[in-house]
Design a protein around this motif. Structure first.
Motif, PDB file in Angstrom:
ATOM      1  N   HIS A  95       0.825  -1.211   0.000  1.00 28.37           N
ATOM      2  CA  HIS A  95       0.000   0.000   0.000  1.00 28.37           C
ATOM      3  C   HIS A  95       0.862   1.265   0.000  1.00 28.37           C
ATOM      4  N   GLU A 360      -2.286  -6.735   2.978  1.00 25.90           N
ATOM      5  CA  GLU A 360      -2.724  -7.479   1.796  1.00 25.90           C
ATOM      6  C   GLU A 360      -3.726  -8.552   2.226  1.00 25.90           C
ATOM      7  N   LYS A 361      -4.308  -9.235   1.252  1.00 27.55           N
ATOM      8  CA  LYS A 361      -5.464 -10.097   1.497  1.00 27.55           C
ATOM      9  C   LYS A 361      -5.219 -11.151   2.562  1.00 27.55           C
ATOM     10  N   THR A 364      -4.631  -9.707   6.086  1.00 36.76           N
ATOM     11  CA  THR A 364      -5.877  -9.130   6.597  1.00 36.76           C
ATOM     12  C   THR A 364      -6.806 -10.223   7.109  1.00 36.76           C
ATOM     13  N   ASN A 365      -6.886 -11.317   6.366  1.00 42.49           N
ATOM     14  CA  ASN A 365      -7.768 -12.419   6.770  1.00 42.49           C
ATOM     15  C   ASN A 365      -7.337 -13.033   8.093  1.00 42.49           C
ATOM     16  N   ARG A 382      -8.254  -4.156   4.022  1.00 41.48           N
ATOM     17  CA  ARG A 382      -7.538  -4.634   2.832  1.00 41.48           C
ATOM     18  C   ARG A 382      -7.204  -3.552   1.822  1.00 41.48           C
ATOM     19  N   THR A 383      -7.963  -2.472   1.768  1.00 40.87           N
ATOM     20  CA  THR A 383      -7.762  -1.483   0.706  1.00 40.87           C
ATOM     21  C   THR A 383      -7.582  -0.084   1.271  1.00 40.87           C
TER      22      THR A 383
END
Length: 391
Positions: A95, A360-361, A364-365, A382-383
């Protein structure tokens, strides 16, 4: 009034010229005094042309060899300002790259993130939010080179404005130290300070050695330490040469083996969670002994272990780290890669103390999964748009 404050009254500016080793001190009457700290080592690349600390404004101006000019906050040593309620937004490397691209290559940024990137940039420059960088960003930036690296580095420097996240190893040592002081006792050990800080020496796992400050500058030792440490950090960050990674695979191989072990898979969920806490403590075993020795704690290793095992949920970073470890180890076929160690240390430390973390994905999960049962909403999104919506 301490020595540093007294010196600040008589000195208005200290300017370093890394290419020549010349240091210029400007006093309140306008006179200048030059000291030579010696040129850089032969063959050493210098990326910063001028590094000038204004003691009246607590600001440092940076001019790079490539012609960039930036300004960062730098308070007097021992006078680190509080965050004052400003949200702390920690960006994962991907990011930071998106923010950099938004400024230098906007065509590669998804439409949904453009307004969010603008908002984060504006709020950072207006000092409405704190966007710190960390040693993890140093490690991941070293894989880049050329213009892309310089663009990313200058973006990090300009938007972070000197704010850093204390190294996770030092964060967890602080948590362990606090628990042992409260429950076991021992001599008082000086606290590290806040996790997000303008203290340049907080960035790395160990404090830099300041014993080489020249005698002529002994009274300014703490100021010179901050200046030289910051200048060295930014010089490395801005270096356009790629640094090949030499990270080994022992850590991920070890955890991959645990997750695929038949006995581990047969554990109940509760037993795996407790075992993950034990694995997290194994990581800090050496540090625990250092803390116990420094505080002259007179007790057994068994007692220290018992206290820490029971206290894991009380420690924001170490407790979350243990739950993240449990979450990942419970996914038996999950992939383990060298960069996972960076994510688990730095993103988990940030998640424990920051207001918003943009990852990132995968990260984050597992951080959101590990957050379950804690108070409040998990700060990890995530964003950039998700982050901007929370500000």
């Amino acid at each position: 009034m301490n020595t540093v404050s007294q010196l600040a009254q008589g000195i208005h500016r200290i300017t370093l010229h890394p290419e020549t080793g010349l240091t210029t001190v400007t006093t309140s009457d306008g006179s200048q005094h030059s000291l030579n700290l010696g040129p850089p080592a032969t063959g050493e690349r210098i990326n910063i042309a001028r590094f000038s600390y204004d003691l009246r404004r607590n600001r440092t101006e940076i001019d790079t060899i490539g012609g960039l000019s930036m300004e960062i906050d730098m308070p007097m040593p021992g006078q680190i300002p509080p965050i004052d309620g400003r949200p702390v937004v920690y960006l994962d490397q991907c990011h930071w790259s998106a923010i950099s691209n938004h400024q230098y290559r906007p065509e590669v940024i998804p439409e949904r993130d453009r307004a969010a990137a603008n908002k984060i940039i504006s709020m950072a420059l207006n000092e409405e939010i704190i966007v710190p960088f960390s040693a993890g960003h140093f490690l991941e930036t070293s894989a880049l080179h050329g213009v892309k690296r310089v663009n990313l580095a200058s973006t990090i420097i300009r938007l972070s404005r000197g704010w850093r996240m204390r190294h996770p190893v030092r964060v967890r040592m602080s948590e362990v130290r606090e628990v042992l002081a409260a429950k076991v006792g021992g001599d008082r050990i000086p606290e590290e300070g806040q996790v997000f800080t303008l203290d340049a020496t907080a960035l790395m796992q160990e404090r830099p050695d300041s014993s080489s400050v020249p005698g002529d500058l002994a009274g300014l030792g703490s100021v010179i330490e901050q200046l030289s440490t910051t200048q060295a950090q930014y010089d490395v960050l801005l270096d356009p040469d790629r640094v090949e990674s030499n990270r080994g695979s022992e850590w991920e191989d070890h955890l991959r083996g645990i997750s695929r072990d038949a006995e581990w898979r047969d554990f109940s969920k509760d037993r795996r969670r407790k075992a993950s806490g034990g694995l997290a403590l194994v990581d800090v075993a050496h540090e625990v002994m250092q803390i116990a020795a420094a505080a002259q704690i007179d007790t057994t290793i068994e007692r220290l272990t018992e206290v820490l095992v029971d206290s894991i949920p009380e420690m924001p970073f170490l407790g979350l780290y243990a739950d993240v470890l449990n979450s990942r180890l419970s996914k038996f076929e999950a992939k383990w890669e060298a960069n996972d160690l960076v994510d688990m240390l730095f993103l988990t430390s940030a998640a424990a103390y920051a207001d918003v973390v943009v990852g990132e994905k995968v990260a984050t999960n597992y951080l959101n999964e590990a957050w379950m049962g804690r108070s409040g909403v998990c700060p990890v999104v995530r964003t950039l748009k998700d982050a901007a919506d929370r500000l």
